[in-house]
Scaffold this active site. Structure first.
Site, PDB file in Angstrom:
ATOM      1  N   ARG A 199      24.626  45.249  30.109  1.00 15.33           N
ATOM      2  CA  ARG A 199      23.810  44.032  30.097  1.00 15.33           C
ATOM      3  C   ARG A 199      23.556  43.537  31.516  1.00 15.33           C
ATOM      4  O   ARG A 199      22.418  43.202  31.879  1.00 15.33           O
ATOM      5  CB  ARG A 199      24.546  42.953  29.292  1.00 15.33           C
ATOM      6  CG  ARG A 199      23.838  41.595  29.196  1.00 15.33           C
ATOM      7  CD  ARG A 199      24.735  40.639  28.430  1.00 15.33           C
ATOM      8  NE  ARG A 199      24.097  39.381  28.074  1.00 15.33           N
ATOM      9  CZ  ARG A 199      24.149  38.267  28.787  1.00 15.33           C
ATOM     10  NH1 ARG A 199      24.824  38.260  29.945  1.00 15.33           N
ATOM     11  NH2 ARG A 199      23.548  37.164  28.374  1.00 15.33           N
ATOM     12  N   HIS A 223      17.088  34.476  29.879  1.00 19.22           N
ATOM     13  CA  HIS A 223      16.731  33.819  28.617  1.00 19.22           C
ATOM     14  C   HIS A 223      15.263  33.391  28.590  1.00 19.22           C
ATOM     15  O   HIS A 223      14.928  32.276  28.206  1.00 19.22           O
ATOM     16  CB  HIS A 223      17.663  32.631  28.338  1.00 19.22           C
ATOM     17  CG  HIS A 223      19.101  33.039  28.291  1.00 19.22           C
ATOM     18  ND1 HIS A 223      19.626  33.791  27.267  1.00 19.22           N
ATOM     19  CD2 HIS A 223      20.120  32.848  29.164  1.00 19.22           C
ATOM     20  CE1 HIS A 223      20.902  34.028  27.499  1.00 19.22           C
ATOM     21  NE2 HIS A 223      21.227  33.478  28.655  1.00 19.22           N
ATOM     22  N   SER A 269      26.012  32.183  26.516  1.00 23.15           N
ATOM     23  CA  SER A 269      25.301  33.345  27.056  1.00 23.15           C
ATOM     24  C   SER A 269      26.238  34.561  27.139  1.00 23.15           C
ATOM     25  O   SER A 269      26.696  35.066  26.117  1.00 23.15           O
ATOM     26  CB  SER A 269      24.691  32.988  28.422  1.00 23.15           C
ATOM     27  OG  SER A 269      23.851  34.004  28.883  1.00 23.15           O
ATOM     28  N   LEU A 270      26.569  35.008  28.333  1.00 21.48           N
ATOM     29  CA  LEU A 270      27.522  36.107  28.524  1.00 21.48           C
ATOM     30  C   LEU A 270      28.808  35.887  27.727  1.00 21.48           C
ATOM     31  O   LEU A 270      29.404  36.823  27.188  1.00 21.48           O
ATOM     32  CB  LEU A 270      27.850  36.233  30.012  1.00 21.48           C
ATOM     33  CG  LEU A 270      29.132  36.971  30.394  1.00 21.48           C
ATOM     34  CD1 LEU A 270      28.995  38.447  30.105  1.00 21.48           C
ATOM     35  CD2 LEU A 270      29.491  36.720  31.835  1.00 21.48           C
ATOM     36  N   GLN A 293      27.998  33.122  33.033  1.00 24.14           N
ATOM     37  CA  GLN A 293      27.803  33.355  34.461  1.00 24.14           C
ATOM     38  C   GLN A 293      27.780  32.036  35.227  1.00 24.14           C
ATOM     39  O   GLN A 293      27.226  31.045  34.764  1.00 24.14           O
ATOM     40  CB  GLN A 293      26.479  34.099  34.667  1.00 24.14           C
ATOM     41  CG  GLN A 293      26.390  34.834  35.984  1.00 24.14           C
ATOM     42  CD  GLN A 293      25.339  35.930  35.958  1.00 24.14           C
ATOM     43  OE1 GLN A 293      25.022  36.470  34.911  1.00 24.14           O
ATOM     44  NE2 GLN A 293      24.793  36.262  37.108  1.00 24.14           N
ATOM     45  N   GLN A 331      19.327  37.266  22.092  1.00 20.39           N
ATOM     46  CA  GLN A 331      19.816  36.284  23.059  1.00 20.39           C
ATOM     47  C   GLN A 331      19.228  36.437  24.456  1.00 20.39           C
ATOM     48  O   GLN A 331      19.036  35.455  25.169  1.00 20.39           O
ATOM     49  CB  GLN A 331      21.349  36.370  23.125  1.00 20.39           C
ATOM     50  CG  GLN A 331      22.025  35.250  23.855  1.00 20.39           C
ATOM     51  CD  GLN A 331      23.160  35.758  24.713  1.00 20.39           C
ATOM     52  OE1 GLN A 331      22.942  36.457  25.699  1.00 20.39           O
ATOM     53  NE2 GLN A 331      24.375  35.410  24.332  1.00 20.39           N
TER      54      GLN A 331
END
Length: 293
Positions: A113, A195, A88-89, A9, A244
Site C-alpha cells: 500500500r 483518499h 486510514s492506515l 500516518q 478506502q
C-alpha cells in the site's frame, strides 16, 4: 464496551517501538521478522533514524503498523477488544488485532500500500489541506463547486476536515473556505492527495494484493472508514479496504456509530495520542486512554 483504535500516518516519531523491542522477547522476534519480510532494517530507521528517514512513505506506514500491532500482541490477555477501528492506515493494524489478518500478511499489504501510494503521488502533483472551524456541509459544497479535483478526505472530528486533490484546486478551495469563515485552511506537508480519485492507480494495485490474501473471520467487529458501521464478513472487509484509498476517512461517523453500539472506553494502540483527542471532540462523554504495557 472496550473500543480499541489504531492511528494512521503522521503519528510516527524517532525511537518508536524501541521500549517494546528492549523489554519484550515477543516484540523483538516480531520486529526481526518484519526486517526479513520488508528486506531492509526498518528497526534501524524506527529506533535510530532521522525524522526525515522516518517520513519516507515506505518506512512510515509499516513503522506505525508495527508499533501498533506489536504493542497489541505484547498486551496479551489484557487486550480484549469488543470492537476496533483504525484511521486510514490504522485499519490494517486493527484487522491484525481482531484476527482478520495474520501479522505477516498484514505487514506485506501495508508495505504494498505504501509503495503504491508513493507511486501514485509521483504520477501527478497533488496535496491536502486541513480545514478548521466550518461545518462539513459547507466544506463539501465548496469542494463540489471548485473546478478541478478537490474532495473531502478525512472527517476527523466536528469542525476539522481535511481536503485532498490537485494543487491548484486545493489552493482555490482554501481561499473560498477562508472567505466562508474557516478559522484555518492550511496546506499539509504530505506527498500527495490521499483518499481522493488521484489514488486510483494505487487502489487498483492494492486491490489485486488484497483479493489474493486470506482474510479470517474477525474476533470482533471492525468499524471501517468507508461504511462507518460494524463489519464482520471477510468479503465486505476486503471491499471496504480497497475502496478506502480513493474514499474519505469517515472517522467522526465511525466513532459516533461505535458509541451508539455501546462503545464506552476508547483505547489508542500505537504511537501518539491524536485519536484520543479526536474522540473526545466527537463525544466528550466517553473514556479515552493509551494502551500501555
Amino acid at each position: 464496551m472496550n473500543a480499541y483504535i489504531f492511528p494512521g500516518q503522521g503519528a510516527q516519531f524517532v525511537g518508536m517501538g524501541l521500549d517494546l523491542y528492549e523489554n519484550h522477547q515477543q516484540a523483538q522476534e516480531l520486529f526481526e521478522q518484519a526486517n526479513e519480510i520488508l528486506d531492509f532494517s526498518i528497526t534501524d530507521v524506527m529506533f535510530e533514524g532521522t525524522p526525515e528517514d522516518l517520513k519516507q512513505t515506505k518506512v512510515t506506514q509499516p513503522a506505525i503498523f508495527l508499533h501498533s500491532v506489536i504493542l497489541s500482541k505484547v498486551l496479551g490477555d489484557d487486550f480484549k477488544p469488543d470492537m476496533v477501528a483504525g484511521h486510514s492506515l490504522g485499519e490494517f493494524s486493527a484487522l491484525v488485532a481482531n484476527g482478520t489478518l495474520n501479522f505477516e500478511d498484514g505487514l506485506k499489504l501495508v508495505s504494498k500500500r505504501a509503495l503504491a501510494m508513493q507511486k501514485a503521488c509521483e504520477m501527478q502533483s497533488s496535496t491536502m489541506a486541513a480545514v478548521l472551524g466550518l461545518d462539513d456541509e459547507v466544506v463539501e459544497t465548496i469542494c463540489n463547486e471548485t473546478p478541478g479535483i478537490v474532495v473531502p478526505a478525512n472527517y476527523n472530528c466536528p469542525g476539522q476536515l481535511v481536503i485532498s486533490g490537485e494543487i491548484e484546486a486545493v489552493n482555490t478551495a482554501c481561499e473560498k473556505l477562508k472567505e466562508a469563515g474557516a478559522r484555518r485552511a492550511l496546506l499539509l506537508p504530505v506527498g500527495g492527495a490521499f483518499h481522493s480519485p488521484l489514488m486510483e492507480p494505487a487502489r487498483e494495485e492494492l486491490a489485486s494484493a488484497i483479493e489474493a490474501t486470506k482474510f479470517n473471520v474477525p474476533t470482533c467487529p471492525i468499524y471501517q472508514n468507508v461504511p462507518t458501521t460494524a463489519v464482520t464478513d471477510a468479503d465486505g472487509i476486503k471491499a471496504n479496504l480497497i475502496s478506502q484509498l480513493t474514499a474519505p476517512v469517515k472517522w467522526t461517523q465511525s466513532i459516533l456509530q461505535m458509541v451508539q453500539d455501546g462503545g464506552t472506553s476508547f483505547i489508542e494502540v500505537g504511537p501518539g495520542k491524536v485519536l484520543q483527542g479526536l474522540v473526545r471532540k466527537i463525544d466528550s462523554g466517553v473514556e479515552t486512554s493509551s494502551a500501555a504495557v
